[in-house]
Design an enzyme around this catalytic site. Structure first.
Site, PDB file in Angstrom:
ATOM      1  N   LYS A  12      -7.658  10.991 -15.977  1.00  6.62           N
ATOM      2  CA  LYS A  12      -6.508  12.005 -15.067  1.00  6.62           C
ATOM      3  C   LYS A  12      -8.208  13.164 -15.931  1.00  6.62           C
ATOM      4  CE  LYS A  12      -4.455  15.268 -13.616  1.00  6.62           C
ATOM      5  NZ  LYS A  12      -3.635  15.131 -12.175  1.00  6.62           N
ATOM      6  N   HIS A  40      -6.705  -4.915  21.104  1.00  2.00           N
ATOM      7  CA  HIS A  40      -5.722  -4.968  20.191  1.00  2.00           C
ATOM      8  C   HIS A  40      -6.495  -5.574  18.915  1.00  2.00           C
ATOM      9  CE1 HIS A  40      -3.513  -3.737  23.868  1.00  2.00           C
ATOM     10  NE2 HIS A  40      -3.766  -5.038  23.957  1.00  2.00           N
ATOM     11  N   TYR A  59      -4.688   4.424 -18.762  1.00  2.00           N
ATOM     12  CA  TYR A  59      -4.585   5.616 -17.869  1.00  2.00           C
ATOM     13  C   TYR A  59      -4.621   6.737 -18.580  1.00  2.00           C
ATOM     14  CZ  TYR A  59      -0.840   8.352 -16.527  1.00  2.00           C
ATOM     15  OH  TYR A  59       0.333   8.933 -16.087  1.00  2.00           O
TER      16      TYR A  59
END
Length: 240
Positions: free
Chosen positions: A185, A46, A181
């Site tokens: 885009k 695990h 920012y």
């Protein structure tokens, strides 16, 4: 040495090693924050952020009271009232998650060892994997294991590893880059027609309060995750 249902020893490096749980041999391998390892034998166990283990470490919620074994054999009660982010990479598998954490001071930290078992009641729920300094007399002690649904955790196959990069002020993220920012885009739109055969990459961007993980093909962003920080960092800071 024994406590509740576990047997443990102290190794030559002063770490605690859990040897048995319920009279069954146990395996617990602790990794440094952000460490990358290549060992195929570890894939059979695990994995939780910061540890590879034959033991399934129980899901815990915030405000749980835990007990941590100290160097003198006593149990120190602590409350899980913070969160943090930790990860490792094992055989190109990126294992990450937001973990509950307790706050300890310098005096308490000195009483604890890496590998110290952590209990909820009399049940073993985790081990001490690391500490992260957040103040002059304040450390986060993350508690790794299965995470509740309200906290993000997971694993991703990363053929080319994980790049870690510090987020600069006033920057946004797309794919493999951070930009102001007002430029992000346009950059994103420019990637729409890029070649689909480009190399895949995984990038982790971080600041004190925030983690961003992107998975990308070339500069084209396929996945973008956002979650709370802070990022648990290794003792040797090698992140940019």
């Amino acid at each position: 040495m024994e406590l509740y249902n576990i047997k443990y020893a102290i190794d030559p490096t002063n770490k605690i090693v859990i040897e048995q749980v319920d009279n069954v041999d146990a395996f617990v391998h602790i990794l440094e924050p952000g460490q990358e390892v290549f060992d195929e034998t570890l894939s059979r166990y695990h994995q939780f952020p910061g540890v590879v283990s034959s033991i399934i470490f129980t899901q815990l919620v915030l405000n749980t009271i835990i007990s941590v074994l100290s160097e003198d054999g006593s149990l120190l009660p602590l409350k899980l009232e913070n969160t943090c982010f930790n990860f490792h990479v094992c055989n190109k598998r990126f294992v990450f998650g937001n973990l509950p954490a307790a706050i300890v001071n310098n005096e308490t930290k000195q009483k604890l060892r890496i590998g110290s078992p952590i209990f909820a009641g009399e049940k073993l729920v985790s081990v001490v994997t690391t500490f992260h300094r957040v103040g002059e007399n304040e450390w986060l002690l993350p508690v790794t294991g299965i995470q509740e649904a309200s906290r993000l955790s997971g694993h991703i196959k990363v053929p080319n590893g994980v790049r870690v990069e510090k987020l600069r002020p006033n920057m946004s993220v797309y794919g493999t880059v951070q930009l102001p920012y007002d430029k992000i885009k346009r950059h994103a739109l420019e990637q729409e027609n890029k070649t689909p055969n480009a190399l895949e990459s995984c990038v982790l961007f971080y600041r004190d309060s925030e983690i961003r993980i992107t998975y990308n093909r070339g500069d084209y962003e396929i996945m973008h995750l956002r979650m709370p920080g802070p990022l648990i960092q290794p003792n040797t800071i090698y992140y940019s």
